[in-house]
Every structure is written in structure tokens, then in C-alpha cells.
Design a protein around this motif. Structure first.
Motif, mmCIF file in Angstrom:
data_model
loop_
_atom_site.group_PDB
_atom_site.id
_atom_site.type_symbol
_atom_site.label_atom_id
_atom_site.label_comp_id
_atom_site.label_asym_id
_atom_site.label_seq_id
_atom_site.Cartn_x
_atom_site.Cartn_y
_atom_site.Cartn_z
ATOM 1 N N TRP A 33 1.811 15.793 -8.665
ATOM 2 C CA TRP A 33 0.770 14.787 -8.653
ATOM 3 C C TRP A 33 -0.579 15.447 -8.516
ATOM 4 C CZ3 TRP A 33 -0.752 14.527 -3.333
ATOM 5 C CH2 TRP A 33 0.136 15.196 -2.487
ATOM 6 N N TRP A 50 0.007 10.461 -12.782
ATOM 7 C CA TRP A 50 -0.323 9.460 -11.773
ATOM 8 C C TRP A 50 -1.531 8.625 -12.158
ATOM 9 C CZ3 TRP A 50 -4.787 11.026 -8.893
ATOM 10 C CH2 TRP A 50 -5.214 12.325 -9.207
ATOM 11 N N LEU A 51 -2.142 8.958 -13.298
ATOM 12 C CA LEU A 51 -3.221 8.114 -13.788
ATOM 13 C C LEU A 51 -2.775 7.326 -15.005
ATOM 14 C CD1 LEU A 51 -6.317 10.473 -13.597
ATOM 15 C CD2 LEU A 51 -5.636 8.682 -12.021
ATOM 16 N N THR A 53 6.900 0.927 -11.651
ATOM 17 C CA THR A 53 6.695 -0.200 -10.736
ATOM 18 C C THR A 53 7.577 -1.369 -11.087
ATOM 19 O OG1 THR A 53 4.409 0.441 -10.918
ATOM 20 C CG2 THR A 53 4.893 -1.481 -9.591
ATOM 21 N N LEU A 66 8.246 15.656 -5.377
ATOM 22 C CA LEU A 66 7.053 16.504 -5.316
ATOM 23 C C LEU A 66 6.984 17.530 -6.437
ATOM 24 C CD1 LEU A 66 6.972 17.144 -1.485
ATOM 25 C CD2 LEU A 66 5.518 15.604 -2.768
ATOM 26 N N VAL A 125 0.837 -1.198 0.000
ATOM 27 C CA VAL A 125 0.000 0.000 0.000
ATOM 28 C C VAL A 125 0.874 1.250 0.000
ATOM 29 C CG1 VAL A 125 -1.663 1.301 1.353
ATOM 30 C CG2 VAL A 125 -1.941 -1.135 1.095
ATOM 31 N N ILE A 126 1.933 1.220 0.814
ATOM 32 C CA ILE A 126 2.784 2.402 0.880
ATOM 33 C C ILE A 126 3.512 2.606 -0.452
ATOM 34 C CG2 ILE A 126 4.939 1.438 1.853
ATOM 35 C CD1 ILE A 126 3.354 4.445 3.344
ATOM 36 N N VAL A 127 3.848 1.484 -1.111
ATOM 37 C CA VAL A 127 4.476 1.593 -2.427
ATOM 38 C C VAL A 127 3.507 2.241 -3.410
ATOM 39 C CG1 VAL A 127 5.246 0.244 -4.405
ATOM 40 C CG2 VAL A 127 6.132 -0.268 -2.151
ATOM 41 N N PHE A 128 2.249 1.818 -3.326
ATOM 42 C CA PHE A 128 1.206 2.426 -4.156
ATOM 43 C C PHE A 128 1.182 3.940 -3.932
ATOM 44 C CE2 PHE A 128 -3.216 3.689 -4.865
ATOM 45 C CZ PHE A 128 -3.462 3.128 -6.101
ATOM 46 N N GLY A 129 1.250 4.333 -2.651
ATOM 47 C CA GLY A 129 1.277 5.758 -2.328
ATOM 48 C C GLY A 129 2.504 6.455 -2.898
ATOM 49 N N TYR A 130 3.663 5.818 -2.768
ATOM 50 C CA TYR A 130 4.901 6.411 -3.303
ATOM 51 C C TYR A 130 4.787 6.661 -4.790
ATOM 52 C CZ TYR A 130 7.443 5.251 0.980
ATOM 53 O OH TYR A 130 7.879 5.171 2.261
ATOM 54 N N ILE A 131 4.221 5.659 -5.483
ATOM 55 C CA ILE A 131 4.123 5.806 -6.930
ATOM 56 C C ILE A 131 3.251 7.009 -7.273
ATOM 57 C CG2 ILE A 131 3.206 4.758 -9.013
ATOM 58 C CD1 ILE A 131 3.989 2.064 -7.746
ATOM 59 N N ARG A 132 2.145 7.133 -6.533
ATOM 60 C CA ARG A 132 1.253 8.251 -6.824
ATOM 61 C C ARG A 132 1.908 9.585 -6.510
ATOM 62 N NH1 ARG A 132 -0.973 5.317 -10.213
ATOM 63 N NH2 ARG A 132 -2.650 3.951 -9.526
ATOM 64 N N VAL A 133 2.718 9.641 -5.436
ATOM 65 C CA VAL A 133 3.281 10.929 -5.039
ATOM 66 C C VAL A 133 4.602 11.224 -5.750
ATOM 67 C CG1 VAL A 133 4.120 12.291 -3.102
ATOM 68 C CG2 VAL A 133 2.168 10.803 -2.802
ATOM 69 N N TYR A 134 5.439 10.210 -5.913
ATOM 70 C CA TYR A 134 6.807 10.482 -6.366
ATOM 71 C C TYR A 134 7.103 9.990 -7.758
ATOM 72 C CZ TYR A 134 7.516 11.511 -1.502
ATOM 73 O OH TYR A 134 7.419 12.046 -0.254
#
Lengths: 161, 294
Positions: A127, A141-142, A151, A123, A106-115
Motif C-alpha cells: 500500500w 489503494w487509490l 468492498t 501487507l 472507518v476501520i473497514v476503510f482502513g483495512y481496505i487501504r492496508v490489505y
């Protein structure tokens, strides 16, 4: 009291069986490269493979870097919180529990979306108002291509379990 | 006079401000690598593609395929948590009360530390090399005992196989977490119980387990969360043949399957909620348990 001892050894024996067999199995499997019998051929091949040497040293370097960064961040913080600023202790404890709550994937998912950005600075990939690598209409991010590329490169090494 | 008081107060305040500087690196790190990504997921779960607030992502979680993925995940995590608790407790009890040699105890604790982190691709490989179709144990059983493991319906790439594999890191984690609790059981309690005529099972039923149950249930919750987040092990072992929640999320990240990014946010959010609840239970029960350890 004799019974206790017997049951303890039984528990340990079953535990040892369950925990050692996969290790033995893995080792035995690694010796089976040549058809005619056991050999260390697989180890020879792997260790002399430049690709493996590169990946392996990359992993080792990454691990060492994580340790150093972790120590650099955590030790001064622990010292500081303990001696100078006991007020924030609950906050720090809460933060240290968060990785337990948030699964690595889940945190990796978050990283991908943010970074997930082609820029060096974090930043700045925006995003919130981004554009994609190949189509300006799609936010990065989409964009499946951008995220999938990123990934494939990073996600497997980032989730320990 | 008032000036001096004011200046002392100002100095105090500036020292207070200075004190905060020391925790800034940590807080910054946590903000960038924990809080922002998490917030991003939580907010994203409630937005549609155009950025308008919506609950449709959460509603979509209840479509059959995703619901069943979550359900299998929960079952798997519960099963491995319960079994991990049981076996881990037995091993921890054996090394705490079993009068085993000292070196064995040290060896087991060290091994548990290593094994509880042994997961992912190496672990899956170890089990494929052991219990796979051509695995060490499979062949051993076939050649020595004439038992064909796979003819009995066993398959490593299944719910059961995954559960057996997960136990490899669940049991050691249980050992590591429950040992301090077991060591906290005082000799005096046992002696007092024995003097009052309690048998061994009565001692466990009426003294030890009531003291231990918050620790046990708390660890159960932690093991649940631990198994629930495990993804690399599952992917390496089953590919995508078994659809559990982390694998669905992984597929979503890679963009192979679902073409709706915000559904990914919702899956991630639901996973946080589930593990969050499990960990909240753990924390509450641990605080209860620590009353006795003081």
C-alpha cells in the motif's frame, strides 16, 4: 411505595411495546408471502434455496471462527496479563477500548487501504508503493475499481452496525 | 559475588523478556487489525495524491455537503443518545428499584444484551415491516383506529424514522451500562435520607443524581459514539437519501461519488476524532463515577 411499583410496570410496558412490536411486525411480514393468507411459504422457499443455505452456512462458519479466534487470542492474554505481566494492563485496556472509538465503517476503510491486495500474504500488496490491477500508473489503494470490488464482497459483512 | 548478582539479574531480565512473549499474539493482532489501519487513515488524511503532506483534505471537510452530512450525523447521534439515556434509565430504574418479579429482571437483562447488538439490515427490515408504508403497525392503526400514519407526515425513511430505529439498540445499551451504577446506590443512603426527612424526589435530586451524573454523562458520550458509527442500519433503511457522515464515507469507499480518495481519509479521520472525543469524555467521567462504587 405503591406508586413506585405502578410506574415501574408502566415503564416496562412501554418498553415491551417498543421492543416487541418490531419483532412481531417482522414475523407477521414473513408470513405474508401468499396473497390468500398467512403461511410459512417464505420459510419453505428460503430454507430450500441452495443459495441461501450456502450464504447461511458461510455466515455461521464465519461467526464460529470469529468466536474461536477471539477466545484463543483473548483468554491466554487475559490470563497472562493478570498473573505474569500486570505492567501492560493499561496498554491492553487502551487497545480494547479502541474498537469503541473507531467506528466499524472507518476501520473497514482502513483495512481496505492496508490489505486490499490480490496476494494471500498481508501487507505484500504494498500500500506504500503499489500498482493497480488494471493500470500500472494507479496505486491499488487509490484505484476505485479494486477497492469497490473488494468492498462489495466484504464490507457489508464486516460492519455490524 | 558480583558474578552471582549479575547472573540473577540476567535471569530476571530473561524472565521479564519471556513474560512479554505471552502478550505478543494479542499485540500483534491489535497492531495488524487496529493500529496499522488507523495509522494509515490518520496519515492518509494529511497527504495529497502524490504523497506530499497537506492540510487541503481537512479543509475540504468544510465544504457544504460534507459539513451538512457531519452535522446531521451529530444531531442524530445526540438525539438518540439523549433519548436512549432517558428511556434506558427509566427501564433500568424500574428493574432495579421497582420490586418487579425476579424472572422479569433476568429476561430484560438478557434481552438487552441481544437487542443492543441487533442492528444493521435485520433491524432496518424489522422497522420497515413494522412502521413502513405497509408495516404491521401502520396497517393496524389504519384498520383499527382509522389513523393514516403516513398522511400525518410521518415517514420511516427520514431523520425521525432513523432516530426511532437507532433507539432500538441505544436503549438496551444504556440499560446494560447504567444498571451496575444503579445497583451501586446503597440502600443506606436512601434510608439515611428518609430518616432525615427527605422525600422521594429530594432523595433523587440531592443524593442519587449527584452520585450518578458522571455515569449518566459518560454513558451519553458512549451512546453518541455508538450511534455515530452506525452505518449498515442507516444504509439499509434510507439508501442514500439521507446524507449522514458514515454513509458519505461508505459511498466514498465504494468509489461511487467522490473521486478524491484522500477526502475519504479525511472523513474517516474526522469520525475518529469525534468518537474519540466522546469516548475520552466517557472514560474520564467513568473514572470519576467509580470513586463512589468502591
Amino acid at each position: 411505595m405503591k406508586g413506585t411499583r405502578f410506574w415501574s410496570w408502566t415503564a416496562i410496558a412501554f418498553g415491551a411495546l417498543y421492543f416487541l412490536l418490531p419483532l412481531v411486525g417482522m414475523f407477521e411480514f414473513s408470513l405474508r408471502m401468499k396473497r390468500e393468507g398467512y403461511s410459512f411459504e417464505a420459510y419453505r422457499v428460503v430454507l430450500s434455496d441452495p443459495q441461501f443455505q450456502m450464504t447461511f452456512s458461510y455466515s455461521v462458519a464465519l461467526a464460529l471462527l470469529t468466536i474461536v479466534l477471539g477466545v484463543l487470542i483473548v483468554v491466554p492474554t487475559a490470563y497472562w496479563v493478570r498473573l505474569r505481566l500486570p505492567v501492560v494492563r493499561p496498554l491492553i485496556e487502551f487497545i480494547t477500548l479502541m474498537p469503541l472509538v473507531i467506528p466499524p465503517i472507518v476501520i473497514v476503510f482502513g483495512y481496505i487501504r492496508v490489505y486490499n491486495t490480490s496476494s494471500i500474504l498481508p501487507l505484500t500488496g504494498n500500500w506504500w508503493a503499489p500498482t493497480c490491477c488494471w493500470s500500472s500508473a494507479t496505486p491499488r489503494w487509490l484505484c476505485p475499481t479494486c477497492t469497490a470490488r473488494w468492498t462489495r464482497a466484504f464490507a457489508p459483512s464486516m460492519s455490524p452496525r | 559475588m558480583t558474578f552471582r548478582i549479575a547472573s540473577v539479574a540476567a535471569a530476571n531480565r530473561s524472565r521479564q523478556a519471556l513474560n512479554w512473549i505471552g502478550v505478543i499474539p494479542f499485540l500483534l493482532f491489535a497492531l495488524l487489525f487496529l493500529i496499522l489501519p488507523t495509522l494509515n487513515i490518520v496519515i492518509g488524511a494529511f497527504l495529497d495524491i502524490d504523497g506530499h503532506p497537506t492540510f487541503s483534505n481537512i479543509v475540504k471537510l468544510f465544504t457544504p455537503s460534507i459539513r451538512s452530512a457531519f452535522w446531521i450525523s451529530i444531531e442524530l447521534s445526540l438525539l438518540t443518545a439523549v433519548l436512549g439515556c432517558l428511556f434506558g434509565f427509566m427501564i433500568a430504574a424500574a428493574i432495579t428499584f421497582g420490586r418487579l418479579p425476579g424472572w422479569l429482571r433476568g429476561a430484560i437483562v438478557t434481552f438487552s444484551g441481544v437487542a443492543s447488538n441487533f442492528a444493521g439490515v435485520p433491524l432496518s427490515f424489522a422497522f420497515i415491516a413494522t412502521l413502513g408504508r405497509l408495516g404491521f403497525v401502520t396497517l393496524l392503526l389504519r384498520d383499527l383506529l382509522g389513523v393514516n400514519l403516513y398522511a400525518t407526515g410521518f415517514n420511516l425513511i427520514s431523520f425521525l424514522g432513523l432516530a426511532i430505529t437507532y433507539l432500538y439498540f441505544q436503549i438496551p445499551l444504556m440499560v446494560l451500562i447504567i444498571m451496575p451504577a444503579l445497583e451501586g446506590l446503597r440502600h443506606e443512603w436512601r434510608e439515611a435520607a428518609e430518616i432525615l426527612g427527605a422525600s422521594g424526589s429530594q432523595y433523587w435530586r440531592m443524593v442519587a443524581l449527584p452520585v450518578l451524573w458522571p455515569s449518566l454523562l459518560g454513558t451519553l458520550a458512549l451512546l453518541f459514539a455508538n450511534a455515530f458509527g452506525a452505518v449498515a442500519t442507516a444504509i439499509a433503511l434510507t439508501g442514500s437519501s439521507l446524507s449522514i457522515a458514515p454513509i458519505v464515507l461508505f459511498a466514498q469507499i465504494r468509489g461511487d461519488v467522490l473521486n478524491d480518495p484522500h477526502l475519504g481519509y479525511a472523513i474517516a479521520f474526522a469520525m475518529i476524532v469525534l468518537t474519540g472525543v466522546a469516548n475520552a469524555i466517557y472514560i474520564v467521567l467513568r473514572m470519576r463515577a467509580e470513586r463512589w462504587m468502591k
